[in-house]
Design a protein around this motif. Sequence first.
Motif, short mmCIF file in Angstrom:
data_model
loop_
_atom_site.label_atom_id
_atom_site.label_comp_id
_atom_site.label_asym_id
_atom_site.label_seq_id
_atom_site.Cartn_x
_atom_site.Cartn_y
_atom_site.Cartn_z
N GLY B 75 0.80 -1.22 0.00
CA GLY B 75 0.00 0.00 0.00
C GLY B 75 0.83 1.26 0.00
O GLY B 75 0.44 2.26 0.61
N LYS B 78 -0.93 5.63 -1.84
CA LYS B 78 -2.24 5.71 -1.19
C LYS B 78 -3.35 5.93 -2.22
O LYS B 78 -3.12 6.45 -3.31
CB LYS B 78 -2.24 6.84 -0.16
CG LYS B 78 -1.33 6.54 1.01
CD LYS B 78 -1.56 7.48 2.17
CE LYS B 78 -0.93 8.81 1.99
NZ LYS B 78 -0.79 9.58 3.22
N LYS B 79 -4.55 5.53 -1.82
CA LYS B 79 -5.68 5.67 -2.74
C LYS B 79 -5.98 7.13 -3.02
O LYS B 79 -6.34 7.51 -4.11
CB LYS B 79 -6.93 5.04 -2.11
CG LYS B 79 -6.85 3.57 -1.85
CD LYS B 79 -8.19 3.05 -1.42
CE LYS B 79 -8.76 3.76 -0.21
NZ LYS B 79 -8.07 3.46 1.04
N ARG B 80 -5.80 7.93 -1.97
CA ARG B 80 -6.11 9.35 -2.12
C ARG B 80 -4.91 10.17 -1.68
O ARG B 80 -4.11 9.73 -0.86
CB ARG B 80 -7.33 9.70 -1.26
CG ARG B 80 -8.63 9.23 -1.86
CD ARG B 80 -9.80 9.61 -0.97
NE ARG B 80 -9.78 8.87 0.28
CZ ARG B 80 -10.20 7.63 0.40
NH1 ARG B 80 -10.66 6.98 -0.63
NH2 ARG B 80 -10.15 7.01 1.56
N PRO B 82 -1.67 12.99 -2.80
CA PRO B 82 -0.54 12.89 -3.72
C PRO B 82 0.68 12.17 -3.15
O PRO B 82 1.61 11.88 -3.90
CB PRO B 82 -0.20 14.37 -3.98
CG PRO B 82 -0.62 15.07 -2.73
CD PRO B 82 -1.78 14.31 -2.17
N THR B 113 1.15 -3.86 -3.29
CA THR B 113 -0.30 -3.95 -3.46
C THR B 113 -0.68 -3.63 -4.90
O THR B 113 -1.47 -4.34 -5.52
CB THR B 113 -1.02 -2.98 -2.50
OG1 THR B 113 -0.56 -3.24 -1.17
CG2 THR B 113 -2.51 -3.15 -2.57
N GLU B 139 7.84 11.06 2.78
CA GLU B 139 6.63 10.74 2.01
C GLU B 139 6.85 11.28 0.61
O GLU B 139 7.01 12.49 0.45
CB GLU B 139 5.40 11.41 2.63
CG GLU B 139 4.98 10.84 3.96
CD GLU B 139 3.83 11.63 4.56
OE1 GLU B 139 4.02 12.82 4.89
OE2 GLU B 139 2.73 11.07 4.69
N VAL B 195 -1.07 -10.52 24.88
CA VAL B 195 -2.42 -10.18 24.43
C VAL B 195 -2.83 -11.24 23.42
O VAL B 195 -2.20 -11.39 22.38
CB VAL B 195 -2.45 -8.79 23.78
CG1 VAL B 195 -3.83 -8.50 23.25
CG2 VAL B 195 -2.02 -7.74 24.78
N LEU B 197 -4.63 -13.13 20.43
CA LEU B 197 -5.19 -12.62 19.18
C LEU B 197 -6.70 -12.63 19.26
O LEU B 197 -7.37 -11.74 18.80
CB LEU B 197 -4.74 -13.50 18.02
CG LEU B 197 -3.46 -13.05 17.33
CD1 LEU B 197 -3.15 -13.97 16.19
CD2 LEU B 197 -3.57 -11.61 16.85
N GLU B 198 -7.21 -13.68 19.85
CA GLU B 198 -8.65 -13.81 19.90
C GLU B 198 -9.04 -14.36 21.25
O GLU B 198 -8.35 -15.19 21.81
CB GLU B 198 -9.10 -14.77 18.79
CG GLU B 198 -10.58 -14.69 18.51
CD GLU B 198 -10.95 -15.45 17.24
OE1 GLU B 198 -10.24 -15.29 16.25
OE2 GLU B 198 -11.91 -16.20 17.28
N ALA B 208 -4.70 -6.97 28.86
CA ALA B 208 -4.51 -5.71 28.12
C ALA B 208 -3.95 -4.63 29.03
O ALA B 208 -4.21 -4.61 30.20
CB ALA B 208 -5.84 -5.27 27.53
#
Lengths: 178, 208
Positions: B75, B78-80, B82, B113, B139, B195, B197-198, B208
Amino acid sequence: MRIIDDYLSQDEMDALNSLTIEYAKVHWIGAESNPETNALTKLVHSTQKYLDTPALGATAWYNVRPIDPVWHNDILSYNDKYPINQLPESTFIYYMRAPDSGGYLEFGGLGTLEDWTMDVTIEPIPNRLAYFDATITHRVQPYKGNRVSIGIVWWKITPDRYEEQKIDEYNVLERVWK
Amino acid sequence: MIDWNRFNWPKIIGVMHDIESLTNIPQCRMMSAHILEEATARCSDGQLKYVGDTEIGCDFIGCDGLRYESKSTQGLIKKRGPTTKKITLKNYYGKCLGEPEQTFDYMIAFDSTKNTVILADWDHCIENGDTEDAKYVTELDVNRCEVIAKDVNYVAIGFDAQQKYNDFVSSCIGKIVDEKEFVMMDDPSAIIKRVPLEGTLETFMMVA
């Protein structure tokens, strides 16, 4: 801002309390995903009726004993910038556990000399649903004991920090803020 | 001048996906980066030489004499907006000493991605850079980058890199006579807090 007490039925509360789930993560619940997936998805879907405009999906996350309650708004917790024209309407909070004392949600922000606050707070009462404008900065006041709430935001587009999410999917995502 | 069209991008991106599972294992991240860099050099039609084993802050020397650094992330673009996701230019592993010394001329940044590769020069990396804890990050402005491979249809071998790594570790150790499974004592002197995972809310609240 609206507060609804005794929001869930006893059965729904029991189901939510006994849910086996990834509590440390963010849950993406698409607007057209199956509400019956689990008790959390059912709760989240139930808040959809309070929206004025359609949404793509919601992020839901557990605030379990928040240890560093700082001023924030939930839009910027998920995005680098405000998604202008696509702003989510509300932040929903569902309270599961009340602390022994304190822990009210207050609204305000950082000021030049001292923080400013609005003359309104929300008391963390179990089985209470509250929702308010998602752009409002808020924080949890100091408290003692266990305080657990579920935050919910319905998004019109996927928040910046996640890959594109779909309207009919339920996904477990990484938490993108502390 | 490097001719990016001569690179075997389908193979390079295929390798990147084949080793993706290694990036989830902290101790294997450097190894997975190394594999991708070796693949990039070997698929460059003789235009890049891998030097990451001898140079610091530079992965390749190009046939143009310039230095190239490789970065890859999911990723990245980014999708949005610049800019790319943040890329660590330098990790000081302690007090951040600010803008790092120039160690490369161009950064080759892989988006695993979008299966896309972009190129940014050093000045661009530094102009958009900033300190963040012990790191110096940047960036990139995607509009200022040269897209050198886009939406690549990759060719992966499709092996289990994590299993290969586990097999490699086992082969290094060899057979242990009378090897025993780990068993926690009934009354351990310390409880390791993890912690899960589930789990249920109650178990989560305990740790926690």
